[in-house]
Design an enzyme around this catalytic site. Structure first.
Site, PDB file in Angstrom:
ATOM      1  N   SER A  57      37.304  41.312  37.228  1.00 21.48           N
ATOM      2  CA  SER A  57      38.536  41.316  38.009  1.00 21.48           C
ATOM      3  C   SER A  57      39.057  39.927  38.322  1.00 21.48           C
ATOM      4  O   SER A  57      40.111  39.788  38.911  1.00 21.48           O
ATOM      5  CB  SER A  57      38.327  42.086  39.307  1.00 21.48           C
ATOM      6  OG  SER A  57      37.264  41.509  40.024  1.00 21.48           O
ATOM      7  N   HIS A  60      36.788  37.859  45.384  1.00 18.18           N
ATOM      8  CA  HIS A  60      38.211  37.889  45.096  1.00 18.18           C
ATOM      9  C   HIS A  60      38.918  36.796  45.865  1.00 18.18           C
ATOM     10  O   HIS A  60      38.325  36.112  46.695  1.00 18.18           O
ATOM     11  CB  HIS A  60      38.809  39.251  45.476  1.00 18.18           C
ATOM     12  CG  HIS A  60      38.533  40.316  44.466  1.00 18.18           C
ATOM     13  ND1 HIS A  60      38.784  41.640  44.698  1.00 18.18           N
ATOM     14  CD2 HIS A  60      38.034  40.249  43.209  1.00 18.18           C
ATOM     15  CE1 HIS A  60      38.441  42.338  43.625  1.00 18.18           C
ATOM     16  NE2 HIS A  60      37.986  41.522  42.718  1.00 18.18           N
ATOM     17  N   ASP A 109      43.292  44.737  47.264  1.00 26.58           N
ATOM     18  CA  ASP A 109      41.977  45.351  47.377  1.00 26.58           C
ATOM     19  C   ASP A 109      41.889  46.483  48.371  1.00 26.58           C
ATOM     20  O   ASP A 109      40.795  46.937  48.672  1.00 26.58           O
ATOM     21  CB  ASP A 109      40.947  44.285  47.770  1.00 26.58           C
ATOM     22  CG  ASP A 109      40.638  43.364  46.619  1.00 26.58           C
ATOM     23  OD1 ASP A 109      40.037  42.315  46.868  1.00 26.58           O
ATOM     24  OD2 ASP A 109      41.001  43.700  45.484  1.00 26.58           O
TER      25      ASP A 109
END
Lengths: 180, 168
Positions: free
Chosen positions: A57, A96, A123
């Site tokens: 990701s 992230h 998210d």
């Protein structure tokens, strides 16, 4: 086969004192590795100072199998930082980038929203049910440095645990069977 | 002393040590680079600015930002992740940051770029619903990711933007 026979012979010819010395030196190695790990945790201020990237990701920046070095400080969390966080109910931490920050005037608490660079949406789908924002207690650290490819060893050992047992088993046998 | 296992072990340890030394040196070489990035931004038009019935505010504006980030690239740079954030203050929150646009610059040739976009933002109740006549900054953040080693991030703050006083 001859090699295994030799090892068994050498095992049999050892006396108690040698066995004890071997065990103690094995224990010392394990303990010093543990000490190094704990010191790392103290120095970087984070619970796990090194994490392995497991998903795609964050491509193309972080590929699967890269290692990230983390550091946690009391500095405020700002957008753009790459953070590693835990979601209640999920055991694997997620790496992230922070895209939205709301910080309270009075208490200094923050609400944080994150998104993977390679993900189309933010998210919120990953957060716990009913949770819209991350708070400081969820965040384990900020990524400050990285090494490519080194994490593949950990990924292999987690996904095929048989390799882990084989490796530790053969290491143990080597330790006991060698006389130095 | 000269068995296969001994030699393989020595080779492995040596190569790992040399590899980690090379990675560390590559990372240190990045410190010698002194970058001088530039950027300008304008908001030529605020298309609409409304208050929704549930208390949120919505604004649609045109952004025009140009930047030159070529000097950030070194031989050890894999990519530069760049994003544009709007920052503003509300009575409840000392600081609010929203990301308006993000992109990845894979190499030096792409490092001179312009963003010309129409952005619509719905601002939730969390950010306070009184955004009329609000000053905001446009900040261009970048994050240089190396091939190995230490990552670096910095930003350029462009101030002086303001949301209009009346809803339209």
């Amino acid at each position: 086969m001859g090699w295994v026979g030799d090892q068994i012979d050498s095992l049999r010819s050892m006396n108690v004192r040698q066995l004890l010395t071997q065990t103690i030196s094995l224990g010392m190695i394990i303990t010093s590795a543990l000490i190094i790990w704990k010191v790392q945790q103290c120095v970087t201020g984070s619970e796990s100072p090194v994490v392995v990237v497991l998903s795609e990701s964050m491509e193309p920046g972080f590929q699967r199998g890269d290692i990230l070095f983390l550091r946690m400080s009391k500095d405020p969390i700002r957008s753009g930082e790459i953070v590693v966080f835990n979601i209640d109910g999920r055991e694997i931490p997620i790496v992230h980038r922070v895209i939205k920050v709301h910080e309270r005037q009075d208490t200094g608490e923050v609400d944080v929203l994150t998104k993977g660079d390679n993900n189309p949406g933010d998210d919120r789908l990953l957060y716990a049910r009913g949770q819209l924002w991350l708070h400081r207690q969820h965040i384990m650290g900020r990524a400050v440095g990285f090494l490519p490819y080194v994490g593949w060893v950990t990924i292999l050992m987690t996904e095929k645990p048989i390799i882990k047992y084989v490796l530790i088993g053969s290491l143990g046998l080597l330790m006991i069977a060698s006389k130095e | 002393m000269h068995s296969f296992a001994y030699r393989a072990n020595a080779l492995l340890t040596f190569s790992l040590t040399v590899l980690s030394l090379i990675c560390a040196m590559a990372s240190v070489s990045d410190n010698f680079n002194s970058p001088f990035p530039t950027s300008q931004g304008q908001v030529p038009n605020i298309n609409w600015f409304q208050k929704k019935p549930d208390g949120d505010d919505e604004v649609s504006l045109t952004l025009n930002v140009s930047a030159n980030l070529q000097s950030l690239f070194t031989w050890n740079t894999k990519q530069v992740f760049v994003f544009l954030a709007a920052e503003y203050e509300t009575p409840k929150n000392a600081i609010n940051q929203l990301s308006l646009w993000d992109g990845i610059i894979p190499s030096e040739e792409h490092a001179i770029f312009g963003i010309h976009k129409l952005i619509s933002i719905g601002l939730s109740i969390k950010s306070g619903n009184n955004l009329r006549d609000k000053d905001f900054n446009l900040t261009l953040h970048w994050h240089a990711m190396p091939k190995t080693g230490k990552m670096s991030a910095d930003k350029i703050v462009m101030t002086g933007f303001r949301l209009p006083y009346t809803y339209r």
